[in-house]
Scaffold this motif. Structure first.
Motif, PDB file in Angstrom:
ATOM      1  N   ASN A   1      87.424 -66.133 106.017  1.00  0.00           N
ATOM      2  CA  ASN A   1      86.794 -66.881 104.909  1.00  0.00           C
ATOM      3  C   ASN A   1      85.690 -67.604 105.313  1.00  0.00           C
ATOM      4  OD1 ASN A   1      86.195 -68.279 102.566  1.00  0.00           O
ATOM      5  ND2 ASN A   1      88.018 -69.180 102.460  1.00  0.00           N
ATOM      6  N   PRO A   2      84.416 -67.519 104.520  1.00  0.00           N
ATOM      7  CA  PRO A   2      83.193 -68.026 104.971  1.00  0.00           C
ATOM      8  C   PRO A   2      83.049 -69.559 104.585  1.00  0.00           C
ATOM      9  CG  PRO A   2      82.764 -66.153 103.050  1.00  0.00           C
ATOM     10  CD  PRO A   2      84.342 -66.060 103.665  1.00  0.00           C
ATOM     11  N   GLU A   3      84.011 -69.727 103.686  1.00  0.00           N
ATOM     12  CA  GLU A   3      84.071 -71.245 103.232  1.00  0.00           C
ATOM     13  C   GLU A   3      85.501 -71.893 103.727  1.00  0.00           C
ATOM     14  OE1 GLU A   3      83.551 -69.540  99.652  1.00  0.00           O
ATOM     15  OE2 GLU A   3      81.596 -69.211 100.418  1.00  0.00           O
ATOM     16  N   GLY A   4      86.177 -71.120 104.606  1.00  0.00           N
ATOM     17  CA  GLY A   4      87.491 -71.602 105.156  1.00  0.00           C
ATOM     18  C   GLY A   4      87.335 -72.474 106.324  1.00  0.00           C
ATOM     19  N   LEU A   5      88.289 -72.881 107.006  1.00  0.00           N
ATOM     20  CA  LEU A   5      88.329 -73.684 108.010  1.00  0.00           C
ATOM     21  C   LEU A   5      88.081 -73.209 109.349  1.00  0.00           C
ATOM     22  CD1 LEU A   5      91.935 -75.632 107.158  1.00  0.00           C
ATOM     23  CD2 LEU A   5      89.427 -76.621 106.748  1.00  0.00           C
ATOM     24  N   VAL A   6      87.936 -71.835 109.431  1.00  0.00           N
ATOM     25  CA  VAL A   6      87.737 -71.067 110.794  1.00  0.00           C
ATOM     26  C   VAL A   6      86.303 -70.486 110.773  1.00  0.00           C
ATOM     27  CG1 VAL A   6      88.368 -69.480 112.397  1.00  0.00           C
ATOM     28  CG2 VAL A   6      90.100 -70.609 111.311  1.00  0.00           C
ATOM     29  N   GLN A   7      85.856 -69.813 109.587  1.00  0.00           N
ATOM     30  CA  GLN A   7      84.718 -69.268 109.495  1.00  0.00           C
ATOM     31  C   GLN A   7      84.271 -68.412 110.422  1.00  0.00           C
ATOM     32  OE1 GLN A   7      81.672 -72.052 108.039  1.00  0.00           O
ATOM     33  NE2 GLN A   7      83.030 -73.188 106.532  1.00  0.00           N
ATOM     34  N   SER A   8      85.224 -67.594 110.809  1.00  0.00           N
ATOM     35  CA  SER A   8      84.833 -66.677 112.016  1.00  0.00           C
ATOM     36  C   SER A   8      84.142 -65.238 111.456  1.00  0.00           C
ATOM     37  CB  SER A   8      86.288 -66.211 112.640  1.00  0.00           C
ATOM     38  OG  SER A   8      85.992 -65.187 113.797  1.00  0.00           O
ATOM     39  N   LYS A   9      83.322 -64.726 112.207  1.00  0.00           N
ATOM     40  CA  LYS A   9      82.498 -63.614 112.125  1.00  0.00           C
ATOM     41  C   LYS A   9      83.023 -62.440 112.851  1.00  0.00           C
ATOM     42  CE  LYS A   9      78.317 -65.634 110.209  1.00  0.00           C
ATOM     43  NZ  LYS A   9      78.833 -67.105 110.192  1.00  0.00           N
ATOM     44  N   ALA A  10      84.259 -62.579 113.410  1.00  0.00           N
ATOM     45  CA  ALA A  10      84.821 -61.514 114.383  1.00  0.00           C
ATOM     46  C   ALA A  10      85.212 -60.427 113.526  1.00  0.00           C
ATOM     47  CB  ALA A  10      86.026 -62.172 115.052  1.00  0.00           C
ATOM     48  N   THR A  11      85.368 -59.281 114.391  1.00  0.00           N
ATOM     49  CA  THR A  11      86.175 -58.050 113.938  1.00  0.00           C
ATOM     50  C   THR A  11      87.673 -58.184 113.943  1.00  0.00           C
ATOM     51  OG1 THR A  11      84.372 -56.649 114.409  1.00  0.00           O
ATOM     52  CG2 THR A  11      86.297 -55.693 114.163  1.00  0.00           C
ATOM     53  N   VAL A  12      88.358 -57.936 112.989  1.00  0.00           N
ATOM     54  CA  VAL A  12      89.739 -58.035 113.056  1.00  0.00           C
ATOM     55  C   VAL A  12      90.558 -56.827 112.525  1.00  0.00           C
ATOM     56  CG1 VAL A  12      91.618 -59.564 111.954  1.00  0.00           C
ATOM     57  CG2 VAL A  12      89.608 -60.596 112.389  1.00  0.00           C
ATOM     58  N   HIS A  13      91.740 -56.440 113.340  1.00  0.00           N
ATOM     59  CA  HIS A  13      92.278 -55.309 113.054  1.00  0.00           C
ATOM     60  C   HIS A  13      93.774 -55.607 113.154  1.00  0.00           C
ATOM     61  CE1 HIS A  13      89.337 -52.524 114.282  1.00  0.00           C
ATOM     62  NE2 HIS A  13      89.084 -53.219 115.410  1.00  0.00           N
ATOM     63  N   LEU A  14      94.569 -55.217 111.929  1.00  0.00           N
ATOM     64  CA  LEU A  14      95.880 -55.546 111.581  1.00  0.00           C
ATOM     65  C   LEU A  14      96.634 -54.350 111.847  1.00  0.00           C
ATOM     66  CD1 LEU A  14      95.268 -57.143 107.819  1.00  0.00           C
ATOM     67  CD2 LEU A  14      95.119 -58.085 110.130  1.00  0.00           C
ATOM     68  N   TYR A  15      97.825 -54.780 112.467  1.00  0.00           N
ATOM     69  CA  TYR A  15      98.833 -54.118 112.980  1.00  0.00           C
ATOM     70  C   TYR A  15     100.247 -54.497 112.434  1.00  0.00           C
ATOM     71  CZ  TYR A  15      95.819 -51.997 116.287  1.00  0.00           C
ATOM     72  OH  TYR A  15      94.809 -51.658 117.147  1.00  0.00           O
ATOM     73  N   GLY A  16     101.174 -53.687 111.934  1.00  0.00           N
ATOM     74  CA  GLY A  16     102.455 -54.009 111.645  1.00  0.00           C
ATOM     75  C   GLY A  16     103.648 -52.851 111.664  1.00  0.00           C
ATOM     76  N   GLN A  17     104.842 -53.107 111.761  1.00  0.00           N
ATOM     77  CA  GLN A  17     105.868 -52.465 111.721  1.00  0.00           C
ATOM     78  C   GLN A  17     107.007 -52.716 110.808  1.00  0.00           C
ATOM     79  OE1 GLN A  17     106.995 -50.853 115.372  1.00  0.00           O
ATOM     80  NE2 GLN A  17     108.796 -49.520 114.646  1.00  0.00           N
ATOM     81  N   GLU A  18     107.729 -51.949 109.979  1.00  0.00           N
ATOM     82  CA  GLU A  18     108.514 -52.184 108.973  1.00  0.00           C
ATOM     83  C   GLU A  18     109.521 -50.911 108.881  1.00  0.00           C
ATOM     84  OE1 GLU A  18     110.695 -53.336 106.257  1.00  0.00           O
ATOM     85  OE2 GLU A  18     109.125 -54.880 106.880  1.00  0.00           O
ATOM     86  N   SER A  19     110.691 -51.498 108.764  1.00  0.00           N
ATOM     87  CA  SER A  19     111.924 -50.481 109.112  1.00  0.00           C
ATOM     88  C   SER A  19     112.717 -50.275 107.786  1.00  0.00           C
ATOM     89  CB  SER A  19     113.094 -51.090 109.870  1.00  0.00           C
ATOM     90  OG  SER A  19     113.457 -52.298 109.350  1.00  0.00           O
ATOM     91  N   THR A  20     112.263 -50.859 106.491  1.00  0.00           N
ATOM     92  CA  THR A  20     112.709 -50.554 105.330  1.00  0.00           C
ATOM     93  C   THR A  20     111.749 -49.589 104.688  1.00  0.00           C
ATOM     94  OG1 THR A  20     113.798 -52.554 105.106  1.00  0.00           O
ATOM     95  CG2 THR A  20     113.490 -51.538 103.114  1.00  0.00           C
ATOM     96  N   PRO A  21     112.261 -48.345 104.510  1.00  0.00           N
ATOM     97  CA  PRO A  21     111.392 -47.082 103.846  1.00  0.00           C
ATOM     98  C   PRO A  21     110.137 -47.707 102.741  1.00  0.00           C
ATOM     99  CG  PRO A  21     113.321 -46.207 104.313  1.00  0.00           C
ATOM    100  CD  PRO A  21     113.595 -47.789 104.314  1.00  0.00           C
ATOM    101  N   PHE A  22     111.049 -48.125 101.544  1.00  0.00           N
ATOM    102  CA  PHE A  22     110.261 -48.321 100.481  1.00  0.00           C
ATOM    103  C   PHE A  22     109.340 -49.467 100.555  1.00  0.00           C
ATOM    104  CE2 PHE A  22     113.672 -51.408  99.396  1.00  0.00           C
ATOM    105  CZ  PHE A  22     113.029 -52.233  98.521  1.00  0.00           C
ATOM    106  N   ILE A  23     109.530 -50.576 101.460  1.00  0.00           N
ATOM    107  CA  ILE A  23     108.696 -51.787 101.668  1.00  0.00           C
ATOM    108  C   ILE A  23     107.584 -51.356 102.712  1.00  0.00           C
ATOM    109  CG2 ILE A  23     108.677 -53.978 102.769  1.00  0.00           C
ATOM    110  CD1 ILE A  23     110.490 -54.293 100.690  1.00  0.00           C
TER     111      ILE A  23
END
Length: 395
Positions: free
Chosen positions: A235-257
């Protein structure tokens, strides 16, 4: 972006009323989600694809006999949808209503027209199983009619994924309450996620202004934690204001979720292949050597991990041979500390290292006497000086 959750109430109520008006005589309340969640997702994808419909059809018809794989053509902005997904059926949800006589076959044709990444979502929702029920009860037409009604605004530009994530979670909570399931299983209050992002990023904010960072949630749910974490960091107005590249990873075991989360990633323009399906403890979905910079999660508490234990296989002395869990094992009816061990194994051995924040109930602190699994895990954390803080939250 702060989220005014009150303003979302009319949409939640409308979606719930669709269920009450259309599904009431055919489905039990606890089963509403089998129809409502996939239809909400499909409508959102449908709205994004509407403006490029003609272009996608034209490109598909022109090249289908010339090229084996049309994916890159049909997703680019010049010839295709300009999104990570597409639909090559001649129909939109709205235009299906023009031919009520052939509604069922046309609807199936419409669903089959989606790209493979959306097919995976439809499959995990098990939505095709519902079409016959909806058709035979003569409610398929009114269901589609409700979802394309101008009374409900589901377009991702008007209702961004963060807002939609809140709506999904609220609906899932209601559906689960109908089933007497654990509401907290899929829902972490926004205030808690907010606290988690402050804890994980602020102490290193000056070191993460540039570069590439991987954020991971092993119990990803509908993806809210990942979304908020990335937004907080960039967030450019936020507390960190990073200009980094960010990749999101996740795993979920409930099919519909899982299906809900993956659809959200598609809509946000994130890489949907970085959200995987399966149980993290026994079917970890990423390469073993992939490590993450930041990990935020709310693992299930008081929930058995017996199926994982069985799948992991027991060594000669009753120990699991998986390297992640050599430090110790929690009792089988509560796997929350096993997720902590999993995340420890995904930490980077670099100058910045990795930062983890995880939500637990009291059991993680107090269960297990000296020499038992839970106690061994806590001892490891303390002896290796990995624990920065424990923060007690009000009930």
């Amino acid at each position: 972006m702060s989220l005014n959750t009150q303003s979302l109430q009319p949409i939640i109520n409308f979606i719930w009323s669709v269920a009450d008006d259309v599904l009431v005589n055919t489905y039990q309340k606890g089963k509403y989600k089998d129809v409502i969640l996939p239809m909400t997702v499909i409508r959102r994808l449908d709205l994004l694809l509407e403006p490029t419909k003609e272009q996608v059809l034209k490109t598909h018809n022109e090249y289908k006999s010339k090229l084996q794989n049309l994916d890159s053509l049909l997703t680019n902005s010049k010839h295709g949808s300009g999104l990570a997904f597409y639909n090559i059926s001649p129909f939109t949800l709205k235009s299906l209503l023009d031919d009520p006589k052939n509604l069922r076959s046309n609807f199936e044709n419409y669903l089959n027209g989606f790209s493979d990444n959306v097919q995976d979502i439809i499959k995990q929702f098990k939505f095709r199983n519902e079409i016959e029920t909806l058709y035979e009860a003569d409610i398929l037409f009114s269901l589609i009619e409700k979802f394309v009604s101008p009374k409900i605004e589901l377009h991702p530009q008007k209702l961004p994924p963060l807002a939609m994530g809140y709506i999904y979670e609220d609906l899932v909570r209601r559906f689960n309450e109908e089933n007497n399931e654990e509401a907290g299983e899929h829902f972490t209050p926004r205030e808690i996620i907010d606290l988690m992002t402050h804890l994980v990023f602020l102490p290193v904010k000056d070191k993460i202004k540039q570069g590439t960072y991987l954020i991971y949630d092993p119990c990803v749910g509908s993806g809210g934690m990942l979304t908020i974490a990335k937004q907080f960091m960039l967030n450019p107005e936020g507390l960190v204001q990073s200009k980094a590249t960010v990749h999101l990873y996740g795993q979920e075991s409930t099919p519909f979720i899982y299906a809900t989360c993956k659809s959200d990633m598609l809509i946000k323009g994130e890489d949907p292949d970085k959200i995987v399906y399966g149980s993290t403890l026994s079917q970890y979905g990423f390469p073993a050597d992939l490590k993450f910079d930041f990990m935020l999660t709310n693992p299930p508490y008081g929930k058995t991990w017996a199926p994982d234990k069985k799948a992991l296989g027991i060594g000669p002395k009753g120990a699991i041979t998986d390297k992640r869990f050599r430090i110790g094992q929690s009792r089988v009816n509560d796997g929350q500390l096993m997720f902590v061990l999993h995340m420890l194994s995904k930490m980077k051995d670099t100058e910045l290292g990795s930062r983890i924040v995880s939500v637990h109930n009291g059991s993680a602190l107090f269960t297990g006497d000296a020499g038992q699994g839970e106690s061994d895990i806590r001892r490891h954390l303390l002896e290796k000086d990995m624990l920065e803080a424990i923060i007690a939250l009000p009930n």
